[in-house]
Design an enzyme around this catalytic site. Structure first.
Site, PDB file in Angstrom:
ATOM      1  N   HIS A 171       0.820  -1.226   0.000  1.00 26.94           N
ATOM      2  CA  HIS A 171       0.000   0.000   0.000  1.00 26.94           C
ATOM      3  C   HIS A 171       0.850   1.271   0.000  1.00 26.94           C
ATOM      4  CE1 HIS A 171      -3.679  -2.245   0.488  1.00 26.94           C
ATOM      5  NE2 HIS A 171      -3.274  -2.795   1.610  1.00 26.94           N
ATOM      6  N   ASP A 206      -2.665 -10.442  -2.654  1.00 30.85           N
ATOM      7  CA  ASP A 206      -3.246 -10.049  -1.367  1.00 30.85           C
ATOM      8  C   ASP A 206      -4.739  -9.740  -1.563  1.00 30.85           C
ATOM      9  OD1 ASP A 206      -2.163  -8.714   1.489  1.00 30.85           O
ATOM     10  OD2 ASP A 206      -3.938  -7.691   0.696  1.00 30.85           O
ATOM     11  N   HIS A 208      -6.289  -7.206  -0.566  1.00 22.79           N
ATOM     12  CA  HIS A 208      -6.466  -5.775  -0.819  1.00 22.79           C
ATOM     13  C   HIS A 208      -5.706  -5.340  -2.080  1.00 22.79           C
ATOM     14  CE1 HIS A 208      -6.813  -6.329   3.629  1.00 22.79           C
ATOM     15  NE2 HIS A 208      -7.850  -5.521   3.476  1.00 22.79           N
TER      16      HIS A 208
HETATM   17  C1  OKP Z   1      -2.923  -4.339   4.604  1.00 21.13           C
HETATM   18  B1  OKP Z   1      -2.613  -5.480   3.647  1.00 21.13           B
HETATM   19  C2  OKP Z   1      -8.506   2.022   8.028  1.00 21.13           C
HETATM   20  C3  OKP Z   1      -8.305   0.586   8.391  1.00 21.13           C
HETATM   21  C4  OKP Z   1      -8.463  -0.286   7.177  1.00 21.13           C
HETATM   22  C5  OKP Z   1      -6.481  -1.412   6.463  1.00 21.13           C
HETATM   23  C6  OKP Z   1      -6.150  -2.760   5.895  1.00 21.13           C
HETATM   24  C7  OKP Z   1      -4.745  -2.835   5.434  1.00 21.13           C
HETATM   25  C8  OKP Z   1      -4.386  -4.190   4.897  1.00 21.13           C
HETATM   26  N1  OKP Z   1      -8.786   2.862   9.139  1.00 21.13           N
HETATM   27  N2  OKP Z   1      -7.666  -1.455   7.224  1.00 21.13           N
HETATM   28  O1  OKP Z   1      -3.055  -5.307   2.327  1.00 21.13           O
HETATM   29  O2  OKP Z   1      -2.999  -6.774   4.111  1.00 21.13           O
HETATM   30 ZN    ZN Z   2      -4.243  -7.218   2.568  1.00 19.46          ZN
END
Ligand code: OKP
Ligand code: ZN
Length: 358
Positions: A171, A206, A208
């Protein structure tokens, strides 16, 4: 398979993250690392690289600066001491972003750089789920060291390597942190592979969307970014990861997003994997980076796909059929008890399918 470990990972321990409207204990915890390490040790396909193979910190900075802006890296390096000097007692708290300039909207501007720490933190982050701690910089640099060594091993002829690190990276963009990520390890790996191979593909599996990685290479045709992930209409990171994002300028046609509905099981997910693999082959990739998150698992506490532990073996075998030298970077996966077995299933089946192919 050669495994490169970030032995600084334990320096990053977030206390709390903003999650669904409340502060909750961080999901991205050090035990994730240990569960993966234990699983890999219990199987016999891994060779653990010695610490001497890691580049020194100066060299590491130089490589990381090929991906991230100098301003962002300077901010990140000094953020903890800035935070601690701000107010007595801050050393017992994490710095958590809470205000953002919303570039391109409403005329908010950072042209006159803010001096306030919270305002600067907001310039370099995109969510309130990513606590910056005393050891975040060191842990992120340790991850980059392991990543550089893993990419060099593959550049020098190893069939595959795995970067066992946390926090994750996919990210993190050229000048921002977020989504538990600070330094984009997959982008660092791809940049190093590009020194040796003309065409590099990144296939992010992943749960996400890999927004940071996509952004790093969005206008380039030599690094093809692909991501299979939950449809951002419903899932984090929300503002990027749609199917209509195809790349820009020279990079047009060299970004492929394959968003899937929440609830997808391996039947649906594997169709996207086929599409992705076909694209990697048609691109003519000479090397591959796989940001490997196992938060696609049915038991993941923050995600929403339904992959099973045995499915990860099928994934590894399919990736091996791409016949590309491959660097895997560890990304998400928050069902800590299952993370080790799921990761090891991908890597072991990849390794065995590679050996049997000769
Ligand atoms: C990281 B990876 C926002 C919280 C949302 C974020 C998830 C990040 C995942 N306040 N959560 O891609 O596994
Ligand atoms: Zn993730």
């Amino acid at each position: 398979m050669q495994v490169f470990i970030n032995d600084q990972h334990h320096l990053h321990v977030g206390r709390q993250e903003m999650f669904r409207g409340r502060l909750v204990d961080c999901h991205e915890v050090p035990s994730r690392f240990h569960f993966v390490l234990d699983s890999l040790r219990s199987r016999s396909f891994c060779e653990f690289a010695k610490a001497e193979t890691l580049p020194n910190l100066d060299e590491t900075r130089g490589q990381v600066a090929r991906v991230h802006s100098a301003q962002y890296l300077a901010f990140l390096e000094h953020a903890w001491s800035d935070w601690v000097h701000l107010q007595a007692g801050n050393e017992d708290l994490d710095a958590l972003p809470s205000v953002w300039p919303l570039p391109n909207r409403f005329g908010f501007s950072t042209e006159i750089p803010p001096a306030n720490f919270a305002a600067r933190l907001g310039m370099y982050s995109f969510d309130s789920g990513t606590p910056l701690t005393s050891g975040s910089w060191s842990a992120a640099m340790g991850g980059a060291q392991a990543t550089i060594a893993a990419a060099r091993a593959v550049s020098n002829g190893s069939r595959s390597s795995f970067v066992l690190t946390r926090p994750p990276g996919h990210h993190a963009g050229p000048d921002y942190m977020g989504g538990y990520c600070f330094v984009n390890n997959a982008a660092v790996a791809a940049t190093i592979l590009r020194d040796r191979f003309a065409r590099v593909a990144i296939l992010d599996i992943d749960f996400h969307h890999g927004n940071g990685t996509q952004t790093c290479f969005y206008d380039r045709s030599d690094v093809f970014t692909i991501s299979i992930h939950a449809d951002p209409v419903h899932s984090y990171p929300f503002y990027l990861g749609h199917a209509n994002e195809r790349g820009h300028a020279n990079g047009l046609g060299f970004n492929l997003n394959l968003p899937l509905p929440i609830g997808s099981d391996y039947q649906g997910w594997s169709q996207a994997l086929e599409t992705a693999c076909t694209a990697v082959t048609e691109f003519g990739a000479q090397a591959l980076v796989v940001p490997l998150g196992v938060d696609t698992f049915e038991g993941d506490p923050i995600s929403g796909f339904r992959l099973k532990t045995s499915d990860y073996k099928t994934i590894g075998a399919r990736l091996a059929q791409l016949h590309c030298p491959t660097v895997f970077t560890f990304e998400g996966g928050y069902a800590v008890q299952a993370v080790g077995e799921n990761v090891a299933n991908v890597l072991e089946s990849f390794h065995h399918a590679t050996i049997h192919a000769g």
